[in-house]
Design a protein around this motif. Structure first.
Motif, PDB file in Angstrom:
ATOM      1  N   GLY A 197      41.841  -1.393  34.268  1.00 31.86           N
ATOM      2  CA  GLY A 197      42.458  -1.229  32.959  1.00 31.86           C
ATOM      3  C   GLY A 197      43.459  -2.326  32.671  1.00 31.86           C
ATOM      4  N   VAL A 198      44.172  -2.160  31.552  1.00 31.11           N
ATOM      5  CA  VAL A 198      45.124  -3.165  31.105  1.00 31.11           C
ATOM      6  C   VAL A 198      46.294  -2.461  30.439  1.00 31.11           C
ATOM      7  CG1 VAL A 198      43.867  -3.428  28.930  1.00 31.11           C
ATOM      8  CG2 VAL A 198      45.421  -5.237  29.678  1.00 31.11           C
ATOM      9  N   SER A 199      47.475  -3.027  30.588  1.00 32.11           N
ATOM     10  CA  SER A 199      48.674  -2.501  29.938  1.00 32.11           C
ATOM     11  C   SER A 199      48.945  -3.308  28.670  1.00 32.11           C
ATOM     12  CB  SER A 199      49.876  -2.595  30.873  1.00 32.11           C
ATOM     13  OG  SER A 199      51.072  -2.292  30.190  1.00 32.11           O
ATOM     14  N   LEU A 200      49.002  -2.599  27.539  1.00 28.98           N
ATOM     15  CA  LEU A 200      49.282  -3.234  26.253  1.00 28.98           C
ATOM     16  C   LEU A 200      50.663  -2.824  25.768  1.00 28.98           C
ATOM     17  CD1 LEU A 200      45.841  -2.669  24.468  1.00 28.98           C
ATOM     18  CD2 LEU A 200      46.610  -4.680  25.748  1.00 28.98           C
ATOM     19  N   PHE A 201      51.373  -3.739  25.145  1.00 22.17           N
ATOM     20  CA  PHE A 201      52.729  -3.456  24.689  1.00 22.17           C
ATOM     21  C   PHE A 201      52.718  -2.429  23.556  1.00 22.17           C
ATOM     22  CE2 PHE A 201      55.219  -6.081  27.292  1.00 22.17           C
ATOM     23  CZ  PHE A 201      54.529  -7.259  27.533  1.00 22.17           C
ATOM     24  N   PHE A 235      49.021  -8.336  26.531  1.00 22.44           N
ATOM     25  CA  PHE A 235      48.448  -8.035  27.840  1.00 22.44           C
ATOM     26  C   PHE A 235      49.533  -8.104  28.915  1.00 22.44           C
ATOM     27  CE2 PHE A 235      45.206 -10.260  25.261  1.00 22.44           C
ATOM     28  CZ  PHE A 235      44.352  -9.184  25.031  1.00 22.44           C
ATOM     29  N   ASN A 236      50.359  -7.079  28.946  1.00 18.83           N
ATOM     30  CA  ASN A 236      51.504  -7.008  29.859  1.00 18.83           C
ATOM     31  C   ASN A 236      51.077  -7.191  31.310  1.00 18.83           C
ATOM     32  OD1 ASN A 236      54.063  -6.523  30.865  1.00 18.83           O
ATOM     33  ND2 ASN A 236      53.896  -4.308  30.706  1.00 18.83           N
ATOM     34  N   TYR A 237      50.082  -6.414  31.739  1.00 20.21           N
ATOM     35  CA  TYR A 237      49.509  -6.606  33.071  1.00 20.21           C
ATOM     36  C   TYR A 237      48.096  -6.043  33.090  1.00 20.21           C
ATOM     37  CZ  TYR A 237      51.201  -1.754  33.877  1.00 20.21           C
ATOM     38  OH  TYR A 237      51.473  -0.412  33.790  1.00 20.21           O
ATOM     39  N   ILE A 238      47.319  -6.468  34.079  1.00 21.41           N
ATOM     40  CA  ILE A 238      45.997  -5.901  34.283  1.00 21.41           C
ATOM     41  C   ILE A 238      46.007  -5.110  35.587  1.00 21.41           C
ATOM     42  CG2 ILE A 238      44.846  -7.709  32.961  1.00 21.41           C
ATOM     43  CD1 ILE A 238      43.913  -8.949  35.573  1.00 21.41           C
ATOM     44  N   ILE A 239      45.095  -4.165  35.690  1.00 22.94           N
ATOM     45  CA  ILE A 239      45.033  -3.275  36.851  1.00 22.94           C
ATOM     46  C   ILE A 239      43.712  -3.500  37.559  1.00 22.94           C
ATOM     47  CG2 ILE A 239      45.255  -0.906  37.661  1.00 22.94           C
ATOM     48  CD1 ILE A 239      46.366  -0.273  34.782  1.00 22.94           C
ATOM     49  N   LEU A 240      43.782  -3.898  38.822  1.00 16.23           N
ATOM     50  CA  LEU A 240      42.601  -4.169  39.607  1.00 16.23           C
ATOM     51  C   LEU A 240      42.583  -3.291  40.852  1.00 16.23           C
ATOM     52  CD1 LEU A 240      42.595  -8.085  39.589  1.00 16.23           C
ATOM     53  CD2 LEU A 240      41.467  -6.551  37.969  1.00 16.23           C
ATOM     54  N   LYS A 241      41.422  -3.171  41.437  1.00 18.59           N
ATOM     55  CA  LYS A 241      41.291  -2.511  42.728  1.00 18.59           C
ATOM     56  C   LYS A 241      40.471  -3.443  43.610  1.00 18.59           C
ATOM     57  CE  LYS A 241      40.478   1.929  43.045  1.00 18.59           C
ATOM     58  NZ  LYS A 241      39.744   3.230  43.021  1.00 18.59           N
ATOM     59  N   THR A 242      41.042  -3.871  44.729  1.00 20.26           N
ATOM     60  CA  THR A 242      40.298  -4.742  45.636  1.00 20.26           C
ATOM     61  C   THR A 242      39.243  -3.923  46.359  1.00 20.26           C
ATOM     62  OG1 THR A 242      41.999  -4.398  47.326  1.00 20.26           O
ATOM     63  CG2 THR A 242      42.200  -6.365  45.939  1.00 20.26           C
TER      64      THR A 242
END
Length: 443
Positions: free
Chosen positions: A326-330, A431-438
C-alpha cells in the motif's frame, strides 16, 4: 434542454459503481431510511440495491411484505461506519483504516457482507505488528474470528519478546494468555513471560478493585493456574534471583524448588514447574516476511498542497523481490475530503492495480494508508509508477525527498516522471511513504 443535460451527463460518463454512489450521496429516489447511532442520524438508501447485495437486507425487505421497513433503527453502528458500509454495498469499494476496521468488520458480519468481511480481515492481517497484535487479538477474539485469532497467536509466537511487552497484552482474556504461555513455540525469554503475566494480573486487580492497593496474594489469586505454566527453571540463576524471587507471588518453598532446578539439583519430576525448553528460543530463526515502511521525506510535513484534478506521480525501483502492500497519502488540513483514483503501474503503462479512493479530514492525522486489496509482486530492477488523480481542498505535503531509502534488506530508489503534472517529484509532493513486504529466500 438544460434539464436533460443535467440529468444525463453523469449517467453516461461514469461507471456503474460511480452512478450508484451518485444516487446514494444525492439521495435520489431513496425508499428506506436508517436511523444510525445513539443520535439516530438519518442515512437514506435504496431497498432494491441493498437487497441485491446482502442476504440480511433481502430477508428484511422481501420476506414479510406487510412490513414496509421505511425506517430502520441501527443503534449499534456509528454514522460514519454505516456510511462506509453502504458505500461498499453500492460500489464494492471503501476506505478502511485502523480506527474503523473493527467496527466495519462487526457491521459486515451483521449484514452478512462476506466480501467486506474478507477485506477487513486482509487489512488486519497486513497490519499485524508486535505493538498492535495483542489489541487485534482481543478484538477478533470478541468477534469470534477464529482464523484471525490463530494468525494473531502465530504472530505472537514468532515475535514473543516484543509482543509480550506491548501494552495491549493486559487487555487479553485469560484464555488467550493461557494459549500463549503454554506453547512450546513461543519465542520469548521466560523472564519476559513472567513479566507479561505479572503486568496482566496487576491490570486485572486494578480493574476489579478500582485502585492500586492490592497484595501479592491478590496477584497470585488472579494468575491462578497461569502461574504454574510459567517455566521458571528456564531462567538463569541471576535472572530469577533479580526478578521473580524478589516478589512474594511465589511461596518460599516454590522459590527453593526453582533455585534447585536451575542449579540442576532437582530432576524434572521433583520440580513444581515445567523444565521443558521452548523450541522457538533455540532454533535458528527462519527467514520471514517483514513489513517495511519506506519513507520518502526527511522533513516534517508542510501544509497547503492543492489537489485540483491534475495527476501526481512518482516512479521507483527496488533492490530485492518484494510485495507492494500500500501507500500513505497526505490528508486534508481542513474539514473536507479528497477523492479520485490511485494506480500502481509497471513501467508507465501496464496497470497492476487501480482503485477509487477517498480520504476524509481528521484533526489527528497527517496522512492515511491506502492498503491494496491484494498484494502486488514487484521485482528488482523493474520501474514501477504510482499515480493519483485527485480533487479536493488543501492537504499536507512532504519536503526533503530522498532519492534512495534503505529499510531492512531492501533499497528503494525514487524518481520523478513526465506524468506528474501537479508538482510531485523526488524532492517534494505527495506519496508520504510506501509499504512493502520483503519475501523470504525459501519461497
Amino acid at each position: 434542454m438544460t434539464t436533460h443535460t443535467l440529468t444525463t451527463a453523469w449517467q453516461n460518463q461514469r461507471s456503474f459503481e460511480e452512478t450508484n454512489l451518485q444516487m446514494l450521496q444525492n439521495e435520489v429516489l431513496c425508499d428506506v431510511t436508517f436511523l444510525v447511532g445513539s443520535n439516530k442520524q438519518e442515512i437514506k438508501a435504496h431497498k432494491f440495491l441493498l437487497a441485491s447485495r446482502s442476504q440480511m437486507f433481502y430477508s428484511m425487505f422481501c420476506s414479510s411484505p406487510a412490513e414496509t421497513h421505511d425506517a430502520i433503527q441501527v443503534p449499534d453502528i456509528e454514522h460514519e461506519v454505516m456510511k462506509t458500509i453502504l458505500r461498499y454495498i453500492y460500489t464494492e469499494d471503501c476506505e478502511i483504516n485502523t480506527d474503523s476496521v473493527m467496527a466495519i468488520l462487526l457491521g459486515a458480519k451483521k449484514y452478512k457482507l462476506s466480501r467486506l468481511e474478507e477485506k477487513c480481515r486482509t487489512f488486519l492481517t497486513n497490519r499485524l505488528t508486535a505493538d498492535n497484535v495483542c489489541t487485534i487479538l482481543k478484538n477478533v477474539h470478541d468477534l469470534e474470528e477464529k482464523e484471525l485469532e490463530q494468525k494473531c497467536l502465530s504472530f505472537i509466537m514468532e515475535r514473543g519478546d516484543d509482543a509480550l511487552n506491548a501494552d495491549g497484552l493486559t487487555a487479553l482474556p485469560k484464555t488467550a494468555i493461557r494459549k500463549i504461555i503454554t506453547s512450546d513455540n513461543l519465542q520469548a525469554e521466560e523472564s519476559t513471560v513472567y513479566g507479561a503475566c505479572k503486568r496482566w494480573a496487576v491490570e486485572k486487580c486494578r480493574q476489579e478493585t478500582g485502585s492500586a492497593d492490592f497484595s501479592s496474594a491478590d496477584l497470585r489469586n488472579q494468575l491462578g493456574d497461569l502461574l504454574h505454566l510459567i517455566r521458571f527453571p528456564l531462567m538463569t540463576f541471576e535472572t530469577f534471583a533479580s526478578s521473580a524471587s524478589k516478589d512474594d507471588i511465589l511461596t518460599a518453598d516454590e522459590k527453593v524448588s526453582i533455585f534447585n532446578c536451575i542449579a540442576n539439583k532437582s530432576t524434572s519430576s521433583d520440580c513444581k514447574f515445567s523444565m521443558k525448553k521452548r523450541t522457538g528460543i533455540f532454533k535458528i530463526p527462519a527467514v520471514k516476511e517483514e513489513r517495511l515502511i519506506i519513507k520518502r521525506f526527511l522533513n516534517a510535513p508542510s501544509r497547503e498542497w492543492m489537489y485540483n484534478g491534475l495527476p501526481d506521480s512518482i516512479s521507483f525501483k527496488v533492490s530485492v523481490k518484494a510485495k507492494f502492500l500500500g501507500v500513505s497519502l497526505f490528508s486534508p488540513i481542513n474539514a473536507g475530503k479528497i477523492k479520485g483514483i490511485l494506480k500502481l503501474q509497471q513501467g508507465t503503462t501496464d496497470i497492476l492495480y487501480e482503485k477509487n479512493i477517498e480520504i476524509n479530514y481528521s484533526p489527528t492525522k497527517i496522512s492515511e494508508e491506502v492498503i491494496l486489496d491484494n498484494n502486488v509482486d514487484i521485482v528488482p530492477g523493474q520501474l514501477y509508477t504510482l499515480y493519483t488523480k485527485l480533487t479536493g481542498g488543501y492537504t499536507y505535503y512532504g519536503t526533503g525527498g530522498q532519492t534512495t531509502v534503505s529499510a531492512g534488506n531492501i533499497d528503494v530508489s525514487f524518481a520523478g516522471n513526465d506524468f506528474s503534472l501537479n508538482g510531485t517529484d523526488s524532492t517534494e509532493g505527495q506519496f508520504n511513504y510506501i509499504i512493502l513486504k520483503t519475501v523470504s529466500k525459501d519461497r
